[in-house]
Design a protein around this motif. Sequence first.
Motif, PDB file in Angstrom:
ATOM      1  N   SER A 201       3.493   4.271   2.799  1.00 30.86           N
ATOM      2  CA  SER A 201       4.434   5.366   2.520  1.00 30.86           C
ATOM      3  C   SER A 201       3.851   6.743   2.789  1.00 30.86           C
ATOM      4  CB  SER A 201       4.892   5.299   1.060  1.00 30.86           C
ATOM      5  OG  SER A 201       5.540   4.070   0.793  1.00 30.86           O
ATOM      6  N   GLY A 202       2.543   6.893   2.552  1.00 31.93           N
ATOM      7  CA  GLY A 202       1.928   8.203   2.707  1.00 31.93           C
ATOM      8  C   GLY A 202       0.518   8.105   3.243  1.00 31.93           C
TER       9      GLY A 202
ATOM     10  N   LYS B  38      -1.270   1.816  12.957  1.00 30.63           N
ATOM     11  CA  LYS B  38      -1.316   0.544  12.222  1.00 30.63           C
ATOM     12  C   LYS B  38      -0.761   0.710  10.810  1.00 30.63           C
ATOM     13  CE  LYS B  38      -5.271  -1.506  14.657  1.00 30.63           C
ATOM     14  NZ  LYS B  38      -6.657  -2.029  14.522  1.00 30.63           N
ATOM     15  N   LEU B  39      -1.095   1.815  10.171  1.00 27.35           N
ATOM     16  CA  LEU B  39      -0.606   2.078   8.817  1.00 27.35           C
ATOM     17  C   LEU B  39       0.905   2.273   8.819  1.00 27.35           C
ATOM     18  CD1 LEU B  39      -3.387   4.573   7.688  1.00 27.35           C
ATOM     19  CD2 LEU B  39      -3.128   2.205   6.931  1.00 27.35           C
ATOM     20  N   SER B  40       1.381   2.994   9.814  1.00 26.84           N
ATOM     21  CA  SER B  40       2.822   3.233   9.945  1.00 26.84           C
ATOM     22  C   SER B  40       3.570   1.925  10.135  1.00 26.84           C
ATOM     23  CB  SER B  40       3.073   4.175  11.121  1.00 26.84           C
ATOM     24  OG  SER B  40       4.458   4.418  11.289  1.00 26.84           O
TER      25      SER B  40
ATOM     26  N   SER C  84       5.062  10.290   4.780  1.00 23.63           N
ATOM     27  CA  SER C  84       4.581  11.615   4.404  1.00 23.63           C
ATOM     28  C   SER C  84       3.092  11.713   4.733  1.00 23.63           C
ATOM     29  CB  SER C  84       4.796  11.863   2.911  1.00 23.63           C
ATOM     30  OG  SER C  84       6.173  11.776   2.589  1.00 23.63           O
ATOM     31  N   VAL C  85       2.718  12.817   5.375  1.00 24.26           N
ATOM     32  CA  VAL C  85       1.319  13.025   5.756  1.00 24.26           C
ATOM     33  C   VAL C  85       0.829  14.343   5.191  1.00 24.26           C
ATOM     34  CG1 VAL C  85      -0.327  13.296   7.652  1.00 24.26           C
ATOM     35  CG2 VAL C  85       1.606  11.717   7.888  1.00 24.26           C
TER      36      VAL C  85
ATOM     37  N   VAL D 185       0.857  -1.186   0.000  1.00 24.17           N
ATOM     38  CA  VAL D 185       0.000   0.000   0.000  1.00 24.17           C
ATOM     39  C   VAL D 185       0.893   1.237   0.000  1.00 24.17           C
ATOM     40  CG1 VAL D 185      -1.731   1.326   1.269  1.00 24.17           C
ATOM     41  CG2 VAL D 185      -1.887  -1.171   1.179  1.00 24.17           C
ATOM     42  N   ASP D 186       0.721   2.075  -0.999  1.00 23.74           N
ATOM     43  CA  ASP D 186       1.507   3.301  -1.081  1.00 23.74           C
ATOM     44  C   ASP D 186       0.864   4.428  -0.273  1.00 23.74           C
ATOM     45  OD1 ASP D 186       3.477   2.332  -3.072  1.00 23.74           O
ATOM     46  OD2 ASP D 186       1.718   2.218  -4.374  1.00 23.74           O
TER      47      ASP D 186
END
Length: 216
Positions: A173-174, A166-168, A190-191, A148-149
């Motif tokens: 990536s973003g 969880k995503l981190s 990147s957020v 997942v990008d």
Amino acid sequence: MGKQYGKISMAVIRRLPKYHRYLRDLLDKDVNRISSKELSILTGFTASQIRQDLNCFGEFGQQGYGYNVEELFHEIRKIIGLTKTYNTIIVGYGNMGRAISKYTNFTKSGFTLRGIFDNDPAMIGKEAENITIQSVDELEAYLKNNKVDIAIISTPRDYAQEIATKLSNGGVSGIWNFAPVDLKVSSDISVENVHLSDSLYTLSYLLSQKDDKTEK
């Protein structure tokens, strides 16, 4: 990996999508070339600012000729990264999540929606945009098995940080964050925060200033 540039200010970076949008409109109208002065009238940026912005990324345009619209459009697409494709998921499929998934330019620009997650039992298992909505409980397993990008967070604020963690941990990536809270994630992610209320309050300020001038 795309071409690497030196330190570019966020102010310049945030102007690039506007250039991209107006150049696309010019192509649709079969306009072949444009001067920085003409582009200035369209975008609202000064001609000098436009030249300075573009010079950050190389040599564009010719004295007395201006810019080749098609060439400049494609170069800016490369700079922004729109020549790539991005595997994307949405976490939180309420009104905002649904609106984002149906945005037509989303897929056209290379952001391919691969997964949708929600915690509403009534939503889980249903089809949306030809994708089966999964439970947020399945998110970590999904991230282990799929690249997942970009993840789009459109959950209520109370859940956003937990999802971001969880995503981190899952290698995203973003994050495109629509939850009204600033997220804490590792520095390599990147957020981009989209706080709708901030934009609305800015508009409120501008209107209040007009009212003040009218009353004087």
